[in-house]
Scaffold this active site. Sequence first.
Site: not given
Ligand code: GLC
Length: 532
Positions: A100, A202, A266, A328-329
Amino acid sequence: MISTANWWETGVIYQIYPRSFMDGNGDGVGDLAGITRRLDYLQWLGIDILWICPVFPSPMADFGYDISAYTAVHPLFGTMAEFDDLIAAAHRRDMRILLDFVPNHTSEEHPWFIESRSSRDNPRRDWYIWRDPGPNGGPPNNWLANFGGIAWEWDEATEQYYYHAYLKQQPDLNWRNAEVEAAMFEVMRFWLRKGIDGFRLDAIWHLAKDPLLRNNPPNPDFDPQRQRSYDALREIFSADHPDIHPILHRMRRLVEEFGDKILLGEIYLPPERLVAYYGSPRAPELHLPHNFELIFTPWRPEALAATIRCLEDQLPEGAWPTWLLGNHDRPRLASRLGPAQTRIAAMLLLTLRGTPTLYQGDELGIENVPVPKEHILDPWEKNNPGLGLGRDPVRTPMPWDESAYAGFSRVEPWLPLNQDWPQRNVAAQKKDRGSLLMFYRHLLDLRRSHAALTSGNFRLVQAGDGLLAYLCEQKRERMLVALNFEKDKKMLRPTGNCLGRVVLSSEGDRKDEIFSGQARLRPHEGLIIRLG
Ligand code: GLC
């Protein structure tokens, strides 16, 4: 199976949330040594690629997505030597590792930000997004933070605001400054030299913002009862700026200097905007832009068919899709869809054209784990109470066996285990041939041994109400996948000349049953039929 397709096209990605995968040192929090210890499990399951959520030094305001040093390992997760061991052990098993990478923001404790905020004329001032107050003396514009509140934080000492798309402890880097890009590219080189196989990027659609900082327009559909405060505005000017694309193209060139490496990203954008992140044949960008469409689409065959068709139709020439059903979100798959639908969900994810990503624990059917109010840790929940946004319930420890703390740790884990862990754990499901885990394993095996399921063409077919059906075809191999979304029996009657044999039922039986053009599907049943 001999395949000419790329490893990241045929492979299956498994997302590891390190705090909760396996605790190797007995402090109640998962770590790198723990992951290495459990690689045998992932190999047994049939996983090809691991995406590992952040393991870098961090004050943990956002559980590791607030990084204070990019080229080191947080002692909570272990040492750099343990990181090297993990890569070597994964590679020995022919598994790849994606790290990540959080390029949009650092922690407020990163030395770059400490310098940047130290004075207006610090050489690193412009590494972040600093602005004077707006005309009315308040924030420079109306942009909101993803985790609640306004996206600008006032700095008393230097009398300017800084911008943060997420928490105020996560200031956004200014990618319009060439030094930032150079420094972050060096970070990427550092990990690539260590031998990792690519990155998950990310929040990548936030990387560049409107240079004029124009106000975002209000969202006419905003519903404060259901949506977080962030959704009150449409993120027209604060995200998805066209200037992101040349940066991603340069990032693609960088990873390619290291050979066959990839970028997964993402991206929370609708398909028509998401596809831009593939880039063009002359200026390619991400190999795999993650889309969240299967999570956001109502779980009904017509709606899902429309989503799949929509994404397939918009894909640029040569682009390869990628799908996921959990991370995980987001709330757990088994809670969103109901336990009865978890098998056809697995079948859909693992037979759609494209690279699938599985989220740890979904293979066991773990549901959202209730976390008592006084133990809530996730800042998203804390800043938006009562909306059910909390991510703690999907980040609970993996239950490995029946021993104390489910074999995850020797001590009380940092988040509670799923209440049904004494039954719902890896060891118990391994012993039960009819378990969801064994079904996943079987499906992954089937996928690997049939090119039609990993790299075939894809075509939706009409097959009956309540059903989603499609053909996966590769050379002479044709597989029909049919999924029953209803709690009633349904008749599968695909159009066209379809004769064949069942290779898999979600119920574990019917193998080799002859299919002569129609079949009854039991409630929630899925079938894979080899035609011809
Ligand atoms: C992405 C991650 C999340 C995080 C956010 C800020 O959405 O998946 O878990 O809180 O970025 O970095």
